[in-house]
Design an enzyme around this catalytic site. Structure first.
Site, mmCIF file in Angstrom:
data_model
loop_
_atom_site.group_PDB
_atom_site.id
_atom_site.type_symbol
_atom_site.label_atom_id
_atom_site.label_comp_id
_atom_site.label_asym_id
_atom_site.label_seq_id
_atom_site.Cartn_x
_atom_site.Cartn_y
_atom_site.Cartn_z
ATOM 1 N N GLU A 69 0.861 -1.190 0.000
ATOM 2 C CA GLU A 69 0.000 0.000 0.000
ATOM 3 C C GLU A 69 0.902 1.246 0.000
ATOM 4 O O GLU A 69 1.791 1.361 0.836
ATOM 5 C CB GLU A 69 -0.915 -0.046 1.234
ATOM 6 N N ASP A 119 -7.525 2.768 -7.891
ATOM 7 C CA ASP A 119 -7.963 4.140 -8.194
ATOM 8 C C ASP A 119 -8.245 4.265 -9.693
ATOM 9 O O ASP A 119 -7.406 3.888 -10.510
ATOM 10 C CB ASP A 119 -6.865 5.129 -7.786
ATOM 11 N N LYS A 123 -9.653 10.774 -15.891
ATOM 12 C CA LYS A 123 -9.335 11.535 -17.106
ATOM 13 C C LYS A 123 -8.396 10.742 -18.013
ATOM 14 O O LYS A 123 -7.449 10.122 -17.527
ATOM 15 C CB LYS A 123 -8.651 12.855 -16.714
ATOM 16 N N GLU A 195 -15.440 -2.850 -1.588
ATOM 17 C CA GLU A 195 -16.562 -3.676 -2.020
ATOM 18 C C GLU A 195 -17.752 -3.441 -1.080
ATOM 19 O O GLU A 195 -18.897 -3.299 -1.522
ATOM 20 C CB GLU A 195 -16.234 -5.176 -2.049
HETATM 21 C C1 SAM Z 1 -9.549 2.887 -4.093
HETATM 22 S S1 SAM Z 1 -8.447 2.270 -2.915
HETATM 23 C C2 SAM Z 1 -8.977 0.574 -2.698
HETATM 24 C C3 SAM Z 1 -8.414 -0.046 -1.472
HETATM 25 C C4 SAM Z 1 -8.771 -1.530 -1.258
HETATM 26 N N1 SAM Z 1 -8.204 -2.337 -2.322
HETATM 27 C C5 SAM Z 1 -10.259 -1.727 -1.191
HETATM 28 O O1 SAM Z 1 -10.827 -2.272 -2.155
HETATM 29 O O2 SAM Z 1 -10.867 -1.339 -0.180
HETATM 30 C C6 SAM Z 1 -6.947 2.054 -3.874
HETATM 31 C C7 SAM Z 1 -5.725 1.907 -2.999
HETATM 32 O O3 SAM Z 1 -4.589 1.634 -3.810
HETATM 33 C C8 SAM Z 1 -3.491 2.346 -3.278
HETATM 34 N N2 SAM Z 1 -2.481 2.453 -4.350
HETATM 35 C C9 SAM Z 1 -2.551 3.195 -5.470
HETATM 36 N N3 SAM Z 1 -1.465 3.012 -6.249
HETATM 37 C C10 SAM Z 1 -0.678 2.104 -5.591
HETATM 38 C C11 SAM Z 1 0.572 1.510 -5.866
HETATM 39 N N4 SAM Z 1 1.250 1.805 -6.991
HETATM 40 N N5 SAM Z 1 1.081 0.633 -4.985
HETATM 41 C C12 SAM Z 1 0.410 0.349 -3.830
HETATM 42 N N6 SAM Z 1 -0.781 0.885 -3.512
HETATM 43 C C13 SAM Z 1 -1.328 1.738 -4.381
HETATM 44 C C14 SAM Z 1 -4.089 3.653 -2.813
HETATM 45 O O4 SAM Z 1 -3.282 4.319 -1.876
HETATM 46 C C15 SAM Z 1 -5.409 3.172 -2.216
HETATM 47 O O5 SAM Z 1 -5.281 2.847 -0.850
#
Ligand code: SAM
Length: 213
Positions: A69, A119, A123, A195
């Site tokens: 994370e 994420d 865009k 989810e």
């Molecule tokens: C929308 S959240 C979803 C979190 C979790 N997977 C869930 O479904 O509840 C996306 C997560 O991915 C993390 N993240 C984004 N890019 C990342 C990367 N390159 N390596 C590790 N974590 C990443 C963000 O900090 C965020 O906590």
């Protein structure tokens, strides 16, 4: 994530068995230094607040789980929930999951890779920031062993469709295999916090599983 503040961590909690930074991972790669036992290893990229890691480690004690994370506070929060339950088959790592697979994990080292609700970067000019890109998918394919699985869930249909196209065009994965939705048996019976949030809002979740032949 646009989210509520996290509760304060108990300063007495010992995170040493459940937390590392990317830089602290063994190089060359040696998961025996990270877990209490040798076992098939599953990696979750973007583990957020760690619900998947906690549930997976509890329900599948014969596997090891590493969640990476990029947000340090979430990685430490996850480590705390694992430490509270004394889970020695799960580790939270603070760092970039793309680097972990690209630079550290060798070929055929994993039994599964999980990416849940990445994420979306809506865009078009930001699509290159998405986790599920062509080079990352090549690393997922390379680091999975035979019959290794990629699990990908999202609430963003356009991201789902674009990723399935990338996978079909640039990897030899078998799939997508359909993943049925199951009714929750309790308030935290969801794959991840995202989810849970999506399902409680009654929005659709798109799920796919792929297997390396
Ligand atoms: C929308 S959240 C979803 C979190 C979790 N997977 C869930 O479904 O509840 C996306 C997560 O991915 C993390 N993240 C984004 N890019 C990342 C990367 N390159 N390596 C590790 N974590 C990443 C963000 O900090 C965020 O906590």
């Amino acid at each position: 994530m646009g989210r509520r503040a996290l509760p304060k961590l108990d300063p007495q909690l010992n995170l040493s068995a459940n937390f590392r930074t990317l830089e602290e991972l063994p190089q060359p790669w040696n998961p025996s230094e990270l877990f209490a036992m040798d076992a098939p290893l599953e990696i979750e990229v973007g583990s957020g607040k760690g619900l998947f890691l906690q549930n997976a480690a509890l329900t599948c004690p014969e596997h090891n789980f590493l969640g990476i994370e990029v947000a340090q506070k979430y990685a430490r929060f996850t480590a705390a929930r694992l430490a509270k339950r004394d889970l020695r088959n799960a580790l939270a790592v603070h760092g970039d999951g793309l680097r972990l697979l690209r630079e550290i994990v060798p070929d055929n080292a994993l039994s599964a890779v999980h990416v849940y609700f990445p994420d979306p970067w809506w865009k078009k000019r930001h699509h290159k920031r998405r986790v599920l890109s062509e080079p990352f998918l090549a690393d997922v394919y390379r680091t999975l062993g035979p019959q290794g699985k990629l699990h990908f869930w999202t609430d963003v249909k356009a991201y789902f469709d674009a990723t399935l196209e990338l996978i079909a065009a640039h990897t030899d994965f078998e799939g997508p295999l359909a993943v049925p939705e199951k009714p929750p048996e309790h308030d935290l019976d969801f794959r991840t916090h995202f989810e849970r949030r999506t399902r409680l809002n009654e929005d659709p979740v798109y799920r796919a599983e792929f297997i390396k032949e």
